[in-house]
Scaffold this motif. Structure first.
Motif, PDB file in Angstrom:
ATOM      1  N   SER A  16      84.394  -7.562  50.342  1.00 43.72           N
ATOM      2  CA  SER A  16      83.785  -7.625  51.659  1.00 43.72           C
ATOM      3  C   SER A  16      82.678  -6.601  51.826  1.00 43.72           C
ATOM      4  N   GLY A  17      82.518  -5.680  50.880  1.00 44.61           N
ATOM      5  CA  GLY A  17      81.519  -4.632  51.011  1.00 44.61           C
ATOM      6  C   GLY A  17      80.561  -4.615  49.841  1.00 44.61           C
ATOM      7  N   LEU A  18      79.410  -3.988  50.074  1.00 46.44           N
ATOM      8  CA  LEU A  18      78.368  -3.908  49.063  1.00 46.44           C
ATOM      9  C   LEU A  18      78.046  -2.439  48.849  1.00 46.44           C
ATOM     10  N   THR A  19      78.293  -1.918  47.640  1.00 45.72           N
ATOM     11  CA  THR A  19      78.030  -0.518  47.338  1.00 45.72           C
ATOM     12  C   THR A  19      76.546  -0.315  47.083  1.00 45.72           C
ATOM     13  N   LEU A  20      76.121   0.945  47.082  1.00 44.49           N
ATOM     14  CA  LEU A  20      74.727   1.270  46.799  1.00 44.49           C
ATOM     15  C   LEU A  20      74.324   0.740  45.430  1.00 44.49           C
ATOM     16  N   GLU A  21      75.195   0.873  44.443  1.00 40.38           N
ATOM     17  CA  GLU A  21      74.876   0.417  43.094  1.00 40.38           C
ATOM     18  C   GLU A  21      74.610  -1.085  43.064  1.00 40.38           C
ATOM     19  N   LYS A  22      75.486  -1.854  43.726  1.00 39.15           N
ATOM     20  CA  LYS A  22      75.292  -3.304  43.767  1.00 39.15           C
ATOM     21  C   LYS A  22      74.049  -3.668  44.577  1.00 39.15           C
ATOM     22  N   PHE A  23      73.846  -2.967  45.686  1.00 43.75           N
ATOM     23  CA  PHE A  23      72.688  -3.198  46.543  1.00 43.75           C
ATOM     24  C   PHE A  23      71.405  -2.985  45.741  1.00 43.75           C
ATOM     25  N   GLU A  24      71.327  -1.857  45.023  1.00 41.76           N
ATOM     26  CA  GLU A  24      70.132  -1.564  44.225  1.00 41.76           C
ATOM     27  C   GLU A  24      69.951  -2.582  43.105  1.00 41.76           C
ATOM     28  N   ALA A  25      71.034  -2.939  42.429  1.00 42.61           N
ATOM     29  CA  ALA A  25      70.936  -3.878  41.304  1.00 42.61           C
ATOM     30  C   ALA A  25      70.421  -5.233  41.767  1.00 42.61           C
ATOM     31  N   ARG A  26      70.945  -5.718  42.884  1.00 44.23           N
ATOM     32  CA  ARG A  26      70.493  -7.022  43.395  1.00 44.23           C
ATOM     33  C   ARG A  26      69.035  -6.980  43.815  1.00 44.23           C
ATOM     34  N   ARG A  27      68.669  -5.948  44.565  1.00 41.37           N
ATOM     35  CA  ARG A  27      67.297  -5.852  45.057  1.00 41.37           C
ATOM     36  C   ARG A  27      66.314  -5.606  43.925  1.00 41.37           C
ATOM     37  N   GLU A  28      66.720  -4.788  42.960  1.00 43.41           N
ATOM     38  CA  GLU A  28      65.832  -4.501  41.839  1.00 43.41           C
ATOM     39  C   GLU A  28      65.577  -5.767  41.016  1.00 43.41           C
ATOM     40  N   LYS A  29      66.605  -6.535  40.803  1.00 46.19           N
ATOM     41  CA  LYS A  29      66.458  -7.775  40.033  1.00 46.19           C
ATOM     42  C   LYS A  29      65.468  -8.703  40.729  1.00 46.19           C
ATOM     43  N   ALA A  30      65.616  -8.846  42.035  1.00 45.51           N
ATOM     44  CA  ALA A  30      64.701  -9.702  42.793  1.00 45.51           C
ATOM     45  C   ALA A  30      63.289  -9.120  42.787  1.00 45.51           C
ATOM     46  N   PHE A  31      63.183  -7.804  42.993  1.00 47.49           N
ATOM     47  CA  PHE A  31      61.875  -7.155  43.051  1.00 47.49           C
ATOM     48  C   PHE A  31      61.128  -7.285  41.734  1.00 47.49           C
ATOM     49  N   MET A  32      61.830  -7.111  40.634  1.00 47.86           N
ATOM     50  CA  MET A  32      61.165  -7.124  39.333  1.00 47.86           C
ATOM     51  C   MET A  32      60.708  -8.523  38.911  1.00 47.86           C
ATOM     52  N   ARG A  33      61.146  -9.551  39.629  1.00 48.77           N
ATOM     53  CA  ARG A  33      60.589 -10.886  39.370  1.00 48.77           C
ATOM     54  C   ARG A  33      59.115 -10.928  39.737  1.00 48.77           C
ATOM     55  N   ALA A  34      58.689 -10.005  40.598  1.00 51.79           N
ATOM     56  CA  ALA A  34      57.279  -9.926  40.973  1.00 51.79           C
ATOM     57  C   ALA A  34      56.424  -9.347  39.846  1.00 51.79           C
ATOM     58  N   ASP A  35      57.041  -8.675  38.883  1.00 45.22           N
ATOM     59  CA  ASP A  35      56.326  -8.043  37.769  1.00 45.22           C
ATOM     60  C   ASP A  35      55.934  -9.102  36.745  1.00 45.22           C
ATOM     61  N   THR A  36      54.880  -9.826  37.043  1.00 46.00           N
ATOM     62  CA  THR A  36      54.489 -10.955  36.196  1.00 46.00           C
ATOM     63  C   THR A  36      53.911 -10.541  34.851  1.00 46.00           C
ATOM     64  N   ASP A  37      53.344  -9.333  34.755  1.00 45.38           N
ATOM     65  CA  ASP A  37      52.800  -8.901  33.467  1.00 45.38           C
ATOM     66  C   ASP A  37      53.811  -8.075  32.654  1.00 45.38           C
ATOM     67  N   ASN A  38      55.042  -7.939  33.168  1.00 45.07           N
ATOM     68  CA  ASN A  38      56.141  -7.266  32.472  1.00 45.07           C
ATOM     69  C   ASN A  38      55.812  -5.859  31.988  1.00 45.07           C
ATOM     70  N   ASP A  39      55.103  -5.091  32.818  1.00 45.61           N
ATOM     71  CA  ASP A  39      54.790  -3.711  32.443  1.00 45.61           C
ATOM     72  C   ASP A  39      55.762  -2.707  33.062  1.00 45.61           C
ATOM     73  N   GLY A  40      56.802  -3.201  33.742  1.00 46.00           N
ATOM     74  CA  GLY A  40      57.811  -2.324  34.319  1.00 46.00           C
ATOM     75  C   GLY A  40      57.456  -1.774  35.680  1.00 46.00           C
ATOM     76  N   LYS A  41      56.362  -2.218  36.239  1.00 38.87           N
ATOM     77  CA  LYS A  41      55.961  -1.803  37.580  1.00 38.87           C
ATOM     78  C   LYS A  41      55.258  -2.967  38.255  1.00 38.87           C
ATOM     79  N   VAL A  42      55.218  -2.905  39.579  1.00 44.03           N
ATOM     80  CA  VAL A  42      54.644  -4.004  40.357  1.00 44.03           C
ATOM     81  C   VAL A  42      53.402  -3.500  41.079  1.00 44.03           C
ATOM     82  N   SER A  43      52.316  -4.236  40.924  1.00 46.57           N
ATOM     83  CA  SER A  43      51.074  -3.889  41.609  1.00 46.57           C
ATOM     84  C   SER A  43      51.049  -4.575  42.973  1.00 46.57           C
ATOM     85  N   LEU A  44      50.111  -4.171  43.796  1.00 46.50           N
ATOM     86  CA  LEU A  44      49.961  -4.799  45.104  1.00 46.50           C
ATOM     87  C   LEU A  44      49.636  -6.283  44.954  1.00 46.50           C
ATOM     88  N   ALA A  45      48.791  -6.625  43.990  1.00 47.87           N
ATOM     89  CA  ALA A  45      48.441  -8.031  43.765  1.00 47.87           C
ATOM     90  C   ALA A  45      49.677  -8.849  43.375  1.00 47.87           C
TER      91      ALA A  45
END
Length: 145
Positions: free
Chosen positions: A46-75
């Motif tokens: 029923s709860g979401l820990t910080l570790e799970k919260f970060e892992a889920r959000r990071e996975k979604a966020f890194m889908r934006a990294d289309t050039d796979n350089d480990g960081k996301v640009s504004l574009a």
């Protein structure tokens, strides 16, 4: 006399050894309001820990990294947000995450941003986001989170 003393010493050592083997130390009392154990919280469905919260959000966020350089640009972020039809200005959300203002969001910046967001959402401070604390959940208060 020496024999009698040796007998008493040997008997005393045997008795001490037998007592040591049969006695077990009593555990220290557990405080009534101990902080939640992260492993116990991690198994709480029923709860979401910080570790799970970060892992889920990071996975979604890194889908934006289309050039796979480990960081996301504004574009990359703008294209990603447009593709998912996200509300709000992608440049504003990107600026909040880009702590060093170098035009990229890396894992360190993302983790720091998510930790702050988690702390803001965790209203009762127990280290776990309950259903009512998660944005978008039907039991969450209808506020901008």
């Amino acid at each position: 006399m020496i024999r009698q003393t040796m007998f008493v010493v040997a008997f005393g050592l045997q008795t001490a050894a037998a007592v040591a083997q049969t006695t077990t130390p009593t555990p220290a009392p557990v405080p009534a309001q101990a902080a939640p154990d992260s492993s116990a919280a991690a198994t709480d469905k029923s709860g979401l820990t910080l570790e799970k919260f970060e892992a889920r959000r990071e996975k979604a966020f890194m889908r934006a990294d289309t050039d796979n350089d480990g960081k996301v640009s504004l574009a990359e972020w703008t294209a990603f947000q447009t593709g998912r039809k996200a509300k709000g200005d992608p440049a504003k959300s990107f600026a909040r995450m880009d702590a060093n203002k170098d035009g990229f969001v890396d894992k360190g910046e993302l983790d720091a941003f998510l930790a702050k967001r988690f702390a803001r959402l965790d209203k009762n401070g127990d280290g776990v986001l309950g259903a009512d604390e998660r944005p978008g959940h039907k039991s969450a208060p209808n506020q901008e989170q």
